[in-house]
Design a protein around this motif. Structure first.
Motif, PDB file in Angstrom:
ATOM      1  N   ARG A 506       0.814  -1.219   0.000  1.00  0.00           N
ATOM      2  CA  ARG A 506       0.000   0.000   0.000  1.00  0.00           C
ATOM      3  C   ARG A 506       0.852   1.276   0.000  1.00  0.00           C
ATOM      4  NH1 ARG A 506      -2.394  -1.108   4.217  1.00  0.00           N
ATOM      5  NH2 ARG A 506      -1.405   0.281   5.731  1.00  0.00           N
ATOM      6  N   THR A 507       1.934   1.324   0.785  1.00  0.00           N
ATOM      7  CA  THR A 507       2.693   2.572   0.949  1.00  0.00           C
ATOM      8  C   THR A 507       4.093   2.518   0.355  1.00  0.00           C
ATOM      9  OG1 THR A 507       3.664   1.951   3.091  1.00  0.00           O
ATOM     10  CG2 THR A 507       1.470   2.963   3.120  1.00  0.00           C
ATOM     11  N   GLY A 508       4.532   1.340  -0.095  1.00  0.00           N
ATOM     12  CA  GLY A 508       5.900   1.177  -0.580  1.00  0.00           C
ATOM     13  C   GLY A 508       6.759   0.520   0.492  1.00  0.00           C
ATOM     14  N   PHE A 509       7.617  -0.409   0.058  1.00  0.00           N
ATOM     15  CA  PHE A 509       8.424  -1.144   1.032  1.00  0.00           C
ATOM     16  C   PHE A 509       9.572  -0.300   1.587  1.00  0.00           C
ATOM     17  CE2 PHE A 509       6.113  -4.533  -1.005  1.00  0.00           C
ATOM     18  CZ  PHE A 509       5.918  -5.456   0.014  1.00  0.00           C
ATOM     19  N   ASP A 510       9.797   0.876   1.021  1.00  0.00           N
ATOM     20  CA  ASP A 510      10.813   1.783   1.556  1.00  0.00           C
ATOM     21  C   ASP A 510      10.185   2.976   2.277  1.00  0.00           C
ATOM     22  OD1 ASP A 510       9.722   2.954  -0.670  1.00  0.00           O
ATOM     23  OD2 ASP A 510      11.620   3.677  -1.501  1.00  0.00           O
ATOM     24  N   SER A 511       8.900   2.902   2.575  1.00  0.00           N
ATOM     25  CA  SER A 511       8.196   4.038   3.179  1.00  0.00           C
ATOM     26  C   SER A 511       8.448   4.104   4.683  1.00  0.00           C
ATOM     27  CB  SER A 511       6.691   3.913   2.928  1.00  0.00           C
ATOM     28  OG  SER A 511       6.167   2.794   3.628  1.00  0.00           O
ATOM     29  N   GLY A 512       8.149   5.268   5.253  1.00  0.00           N
ATOM     30  CA  GLY A 512       8.236   5.428   6.699  1.00  0.00           C
ATOM     31  C   GLY A 512       7.286   4.493   7.429  1.00  0.00           C
ATOM     32  N   SER A 513       6.118   4.252   6.854  1.00  0.00           N
ATOM     33  CA  SER A 513       5.152   3.351   7.486  1.00  0.00           C
ATOM     34  C   SER A 513       5.695   1.932   7.553  1.00  0.00           C
ATOM     35  CB  SER A 513       3.832   3.374   6.708  1.00  0.00           C
ATOM     36  OG  SER A 513       3.271   4.670   6.707  1.00  0.00           O
ATOM     37  N   MET A 514       6.360   1.498   6.452  1.00  0.00           N
ATOM     38  CA  MET A 514       6.921   0.155   6.440  1.00  0.00           C
ATOM     39  C   MET A 514       8.039   0.022   7.467  1.00  0.00           C
ATOM     40  SD  MET A 514       6.651  -2.830   4.780  1.00  0.00           S
ATOM     41  CE  MET A 514       6.809  -3.637   6.367  1.00  0.00           C
ATOM     42  N   LEU A 515       8.903   1.041   7.543  1.00  0.00           N
ATOM     43  CA  LEU A 515       9.996   0.981   8.506  1.00  0.00           C
ATOM     44  C   LEU A 515       9.470   0.976   9.936  1.00  0.00           C
ATOM     45  CD1 LEU A 515      12.799   3.269   7.038  1.00  0.00           C
ATOM     46  CD2 LEU A 515      12.520   0.805   6.876  1.00  0.00           C
ATOM     47  N   ASP A 516       8.445   1.749  10.202  1.00  0.00           N
ATOM     48  CA  ASP A 516       7.868   1.764  11.547  1.00  0.00           C
ATOM     49  C   ASP A 516       7.317   0.391  11.901  1.00  0.00           C
ATOM     50  OD1 ASP A 516       7.327   3.623  13.791  1.00  0.00           O
ATOM     51  OD2 ASP A 516       5.251   3.013  13.439  1.00  0.00           O
ATOM     52  N   TYR A 517       6.705  -0.277  10.924  1.00  0.00           N
ATOM     53  CA  TYR A 517       6.184  -1.625  11.152  1.00  0.00           C
ATOM     54  C   TYR A 517       7.332  -2.593  11.453  1.00  0.00           C
ATOM     55  CZ  TYR A 517       3.133  -5.683  10.570  1.00  0.00           C
ATOM     56  OH  TYR A 517       2.414  -6.825  10.791  1.00  0.00           O
ATOM     57  N   VAL A 518       8.440  -2.443  10.713  1.00  0.00           N
ATOM     58  CA  VAL A 518       9.603  -3.320  10.920  1.00  0.00           C
ATOM     59  C   VAL A 518      10.206  -3.085  12.297  1.00  0.00           C
ATOM     60  CG1 VAL A 518      11.960  -3.790  10.138  1.00  0.00           C
ATOM     61  CG2 VAL A 518      10.110  -3.579   8.466  1.00  0.00           C
ATOM     62  N   TYR A 519      10.279  -1.810  12.714  1.00  0.00           N
ATOM     63  CA  TYR A 519      10.825  -1.504  14.035  1.00  0.00           C
ATOM     64  C   TYR A 519       9.985  -2.147  15.139  1.00  0.00           C
ATOM     65  CZ  TYR A 519      13.798   2.136  11.951  1.00  0.00           C
ATOM     66  OH  TYR A 519      14.734   2.811  11.221  1.00  0.00           O
ATOM     67  N   CYS A 520       8.653  -2.106  14.999  1.00  0.00           N
ATOM     68  CA  CYS A 520       7.778  -2.699  16.017  1.00  0.00           C
ATOM     69  C   CYS A 520       7.966  -4.208  16.109  1.00  0.00           C
ATOM     70  CB  CYS A 520       6.317  -2.359  15.720  1.00  0.00           C
ATOM     71  SG  CYS A 520       5.936  -0.599  15.918  1.00  0.00           S
ATOM     72  N   ASN A 521       8.201  -4.866  14.954  1.00  0.00           N
ATOM     73  CA  ASN A 521       8.569  -6.287  14.909  1.00  0.00           C
ATOM     74  C   ASN A 521       7.537  -7.181  15.587  1.00  0.00           C
ATOM     75  OD1 ASN A 521      10.220  -8.440  14.159  1.00  0.00           O
ATOM     76  ND2 ASN A 521      11.421  -8.358  16.051  1.00  0.00           N
ATOM     77  N   ARG A 522       6.272  -6.930  15.321  1.00  0.00           N
ATOM     78  CA  ARG A 522       5.195  -7.788  15.813  1.00  0.00           C
ATOM     79  C   ARG A 522       4.471  -8.393  14.614  1.00  0.00           C
ATOM     80  NH1 ARG A 522       4.350  -3.291  19.232  1.00  0.00           N
ATOM     81  NH2 ARG A 522       2.647  -2.609  17.877  1.00  0.00           N
ATOM     82  N   ALA A 523       4.502  -9.715  14.512  1.00  0.00           N
ATOM     83  CA  ALA A 523       3.851 -10.390  13.392  1.00  0.00           C
ATOM     84  C   ALA A 523       2.340 -10.282  13.541  1.00  0.00           C
ATOM     85  CB  ALA A 523       4.274 -11.847  13.341  1.00  0.00           C
ATOM     86  N   GLU A 524       1.704  -9.693  12.534  1.00  0.00           N
ATOM     87  CA  GLU A 524       0.250  -9.513  12.542  1.00  0.00           C
ATOM     88  C   GLU A 524      -0.310  -9.997  11.215  1.00  0.00           C
ATOM     89  OE1 GLU A 524      -1.329  -8.526  15.116  1.00  0.00           O
ATOM     90  OE2 GLU A 524       0.179  -7.495  16.345  1.00  0.00           O
ATOM     91  N   GLY A 525      -1.521 -10.536  11.261  1.00  0.00           N
ATOM     92  CA  GLY A 525      -2.149 -10.991  10.035  1.00  0.00           C
ATOM     93  C   GLY A 525      -3.423 -11.743  10.319  1.00  0.00           C
ATOM     94  N   THR A 526      -4.013 -12.268   9.246  1.00  0.00           N
ATOM     95  CA  THR A 526      -5.273 -12.994   9.355  1.00  0.00           C
ATOM     96  C   THR A 526      -4.997 -14.456   9.681  1.00  0.00           C
ATOM     97  OG1 THR A 526      -6.263 -11.520   7.714  1.00  0.00           O
ATOM     98  CG2 THR A 526      -7.393 -13.614   8.166  1.00  0.00           C
ATOM     99  N   GLY A 527      -5.298 -14.850  10.899  1.00  0.00           N
ATOM    100  CA  GLY A 527      -5.134 -16.228  11.297  1.00  0.00           C
ATOM    101  C   GLY A 527      -3.675 -16.626  11.465  1.00  0.00           C
ATOM    102  N   PRO A 528      -3.444 -17.889  11.860  1.00  0.00           N
ATOM    103  CA  PRO A 528      -2.071 -18.378  12.061  1.00  0.00           C
ATOM    104  C   PRO A 528      -1.231 -18.300  10.783  1.00  0.00           C
ATOM    105  CG  PRO A 528      -3.662 -19.869  13.071  1.00  0.00           C
ATOM    106  CD  PRO A 528      -4.446 -18.886  12.254  1.00  0.00           C
ATOM    107  N   LEU A 529      -1.825 -18.574   9.627  1.00  0.00           N
ATOM    108  CA  LEU A 529      -1.070 -18.530   8.379  1.00  0.00           C
ATOM    109  C   LEU A 529      -0.611 -17.105   8.082  1.00  0.00           C
ATOM    110  CD1 LEU A 529       0.058 -19.876   5.870  1.00  0.00           C
ATOM    111  CD2 LEU A 529      -2.192 -19.569   4.768  1.00  0.00           C
ATOM    112  N   GLY A 530      -1.517 -16.129   8.274  1.00  0.00           N
ATOM    113  CA  GLY A 530      -1.147 -14.742   8.036  1.00  0.00           C
ATOM    114  C   GLY A 530      -0.020 -14.292   8.948  1.00  0.00           C
ATOM    115  N   ARG A 531      -0.084 -14.701  10.215  1.00  0.00           N
ATOM    116  CA  ARG A 531       0.973 -14.315  11.155  1.00  0.00           C
ATOM    117  C   ARG A 531       2.291 -15.023  10.823  1.00  0.00           C
ATOM    118  NH1 ARG A 531      -3.604 -14.384  14.428  1.00  0.00           N
ATOM    119  NH2 ARG A 531      -3.254 -16.542  15.114  1.00  0.00           N
ATOM    120  N   LEU A 532       2.206 -16.264  10.336  1.00  0.00           N
ATOM    121  CA  LEU A 532       3.429 -16.970   9.928  1.00  0.00           C
ATOM    122  C   LEU A 532       4.079 -16.272   8.740  1.00  0.00           C
ATOM    123  CD1 LEU A 532       5.405 -19.353   9.987  1.00  0.00           C
ATOM    124  CD2 LEU A 532       3.773 -20.624   8.553  1.00  0.00           C
TER     125      LEU A 532
END
Length: 746
Positions: A506-532
């Protein structure tokens, strides 16, 4: 000649041959390590090896299209080549293992041919040429073993040695490295007015004292010599054969050089390095990663790729490490495999400071570093001399030659010494090798320091060519085009389940939003497969490097604030492209000295809004503010008020290949930061996933392909220096991807 009754039985040859080689290596290792080697065992081994070889080779005589005469010739020549190897010991040499078709090579070829017979019998007629070719290669092997055995048995030339009337006195010292350990080193002062220093780095398992002979043999009386004991070796502390990481050892070199600057007034441009084997890899990694303006680099038999001989040893060790945790590997290397010099052999065997084991983590990291340094040798522009031992069977020679060919140094030399074992500068007949080193060092110290300008690398450098190649589209229906199209489709599909992939799409893999997500380092997603899927995404080597970069940013921002307080200067902080600002806000919160003011800037309104909320939550909004601004506006940066005494630039210059843009931004900071102020800046000299990023990931700039041009550390440091800053500290992650540096305004 008839067809084999059961061609499928030939399928057993490949696993049998591989198992035979592995068991042979393990048998020898266990016999040596547990003192079970015997003369009877040696006889049985040498007597029955030709019989076992013949039993594996002769069945091919009954398999079309192989010629029975060729099979018999291969069996006879194999036996004679092993006999030639054994006879080396009878003429004063060692047991010879020269190639190109030794026992392990034959095992691989025979196993492959057996698999071909089992799977595809009857084979086409041209395959029958394989055995005559093998016979020819074994004949060459036999000739090599005879020729090199005779060469190794010739009477030795007098080995250069120190004159007892002129041998230099040695001093013993310690220096405190980056994590507080006190490492041991020896110092041999110059006899005359010092003209520079020479650093000696020892092999793995050894210590600096084993290089002491070079101090007099090199005959450089107006140079001070230094030889350290790497941590975990010799008289330095640490678990034997271990270290926190390979990167820690490389950083130890940086701390050592800085110590010599403080104590002896020697800048990197006053220093040359002479390093062997593992020491050569560490020294080369320091030159590559930290880009010091070194006077000269001499590497002898660098261990870019260690010979383990057991098939699939490297992936096997990695798997075992993952399954069982850290462990140690005992070296198979014996003194007689290192040198023909009997005095050196005896001293090695009697030396209580020689360390036999090596941590498997260090061994695997050594391979990774070797691969990286050979692949990116163009980044090294320091005058370099490479010494190659012609009969080295401890490390592979091919990567050494690739390294030399790739070197970016305008001044470089390569010398191959036929008949030499691994300890190039400790060989019996080392006088010619030592003379080459002496001549090279004298020439480099007689000339001014050689600096190769890289400020135009965005127009004429090799990383420009690399980026242009990655930006070139692939034919859509070519195998690689289809492969990367499938990867892109997989990422889009994964983004429906993984929150991290969704942010990147959605925002680009080099965006500030992506980096903030990487810094938080919490796997999130839909169900166990999404989190994996999200966890696999977050654990990519590049994102791990980003998180390590954040740690290094926190360290150096805190260090800069501490230095500002010691200097009695105000602590005005500016980050010119902060993204969401998480890394800088958390660094300021953790800093031992609080800032007086904080100004965060970014070009993207989304980042400014998110960063302002983060500032408020961190309770820094009382001293800080977040504004929208252009990081490449020189005049706007120069007019910053209050004048920043600490400027931070993280993750910005890596996204823009044009050095003119970067120079403009740095010039603005150079005008804004007062003398004595500080600059923290990041770089990306290497990335193992450049093609994945360019072919599969999108940028924040309108969804374009994210094509990065790497900027070598030397190139980045030169741009920073041109703006009036001198680098004083640096950090780099274990994979050599991201650097963080601290520079002082002149």
């Amino acid at each position: 000649m008839g067809r084999p009754n059961r061609p499928a039985l030939f399928l057993l040859l490949l696993p049998w041959c591989l198992a035979r080689m592995a068991l042979n290596a393990v048998d020898g290792l266990l016999a040596r390590e547990h003192g079970r080697a015997s003369r009877l065992g040696a006889y049985l081994n040498e007597l029955w090896d030709p019989v076992a070889d013949a039993a594996l080779i002769l069945p091919f005589a009954r398999v079309p299209p192989f010629d029975p005469a060729s099979a018999v010739a291969v069996a006879l020549l194999a036996g004679w080549s092993e006999l030639a190897g054994v006879l080396g010991a009878t003429v004063g040499a060692d047991r010879r293992y020269d190639g190109p078709m030794g026992k392990s090579d034959r095992a691989v070829v025979l196993g492959a041919l057996g698999a071909a017979v089992g799977l595809f019998h009857p084979l086409p007629a041209p395959v029958g040429l394989a055995l005559p070719l093998v016979a020819l290669l074994i004949a060459i092997t036999l000739a090599n073993r005879v020729r090199r055995g005779l060469a190794a048995s010739t009477p030795p030339a007098p080995a250069p040695g120190p004159d007892p009337m002129t041998a230099r006195p040695v001093e013993e010292h310690h220096f405190t490295t980056h994590d507080g350990e006190a490492l041991f080193y020896r110092r041999w002062p110059a006899r005359d007015r010092p003209q520079g220093g020479v650093l000696l780095f020892h092999r793995g398992h050894e210590h600096g004292g084993r290089l002491a002979h070079l101090v007099d043999e090199l005959d450089l009386p107006d140079h001070t010599f230094y030889a350290w004991d790497a941590r975990g070796h010799g008289r330095s502390p640490g678990e034997r054969g271990a270290a926190p990481s390979l990167g820690a050892l490389v950083r130890d070199i940086d701390a050592f050089v800085r110590h010599l600057g403080d104590t002896d007034g020697l800048a990197p441009s006053d220093l040359a390095i002479v390093a062997q084997s593992v020491g050569a890899v560490l020294a080369t990694a320091w030159v590559h990663d930290y880009a010091p303006p070194l006077r000269a680099l001499v590497v002898a038999s660098p261990a870019f790729s260690v010979q383990l001989y057991v098939p699939l040893a490297r992936p096997g060790l990695a798997l075992l490490r993952r399954l069982s945790g850290p462990f140690f590997v005992n070296s198979y290397v014996k003194a007689r495999m290192l040198t023909h010099d009997p005095a050196r052999v005896a001293s090695f065997e009697a030396d209580p400071l020689v360390t036999r084991p090596i941590s498997v983590d260090l061994l695997l990291a050594l391979y990774e570093a070797g691969d990286r340094l050979v692949a990116d040798a163009r980044a090294i522009t320091v005058p370099t001399q490479l010494l190659v031992s012609g009969d080295d069977w401890v490390v592979r020679q091919a990567p050494q030659h690739r390294f030399f060919v790739g070197l970016g140094s305008p001044t470089k030399e390569r010398h191959v010494f036929e008949g030499f074992f691994h300890d190039t500068l400790g060989e019996r007949d080392r006088a010619p090798a030592v003379a080459r080193v002496r001549d090279f060092l004298r020439a480099r110290f007689a000339a001014p320091p050689e600096v190769v300008s890289q400020r135009d690398a965005h127009r004429v450098g090799y990383t420009r060519d690399e980026a242009e190649a990655l930006a070139s589209p692939l034919p859509p229906y070519s195998p690689r085009g289809l492969l990367w199209a499938a990867v892109r489709a997989g990422i889009r599909l994964g983004a429906k389940l993984s929150d991290g992939l969704a942010v990147g799409v959605r925002t680009g893999f080099d965006s500030g939003s992506m980096l903030d997500y990487v810094y938080c380092n919490r796997a999130e997603g839909t169900g166990p497969l999404g989190r994996l899927i999200d966890r696999l995404h977050l654990d990519a080597v590049g994102w791990r490097g980003i998180r390590r970069r954040k740690v290094h940013l926190e360290e150096l921002i805190g260090e800069a604030l501490r230095r500002l307080q010691a200097q009695g200067l105000p602590k005005h902080v500016v980050d010119i492209a902060a993204g969401h600002g998480r890394y800088v806000v958390e660094a300021l919160q953790a800093a031992p000295v609080p800032p007086d003011t904080v100004l965060l800037r970014d070009y993207d309104p989304l980042n400014v809004a998110a960063g302002a909320r983060l500032l408020a939550d961190a309770r820094l909004d009382g001293v800080g503010r977040f504004v929208q601004a252009d990081a490449f506006d020189e005049e706007g940066l120069a007019a910053l008020a209050p004048a920043p005494t600490l400027a931070v630039v993280s993750g910005l210059y890596e996204l823009f290949s044009d050095n003119a843009l970067v120079a403009r931004s740095l010039a603005g900071l150079g005008r804004a930061v007062p003398p004595g102020g500080w600059l923290v800046y990041t770089g990306q000299p290497w990335h193992p996933q450049l093609e994945l990023i360019a072919r599969a990931l999108t940028s924040h700039r309108g969804g374009q392909a994210w094509v990065m041009r790497r900027r070598t550390q030397a190139e980045l440091d030169q741009l920073v220096a041109a703006a009036g800053f001198d680098k004083v500290e640096q950090r780099i992650d274990e994979h050599g991807i991201f650097t963080v540096s601290l520079a002082r305004r002149r």
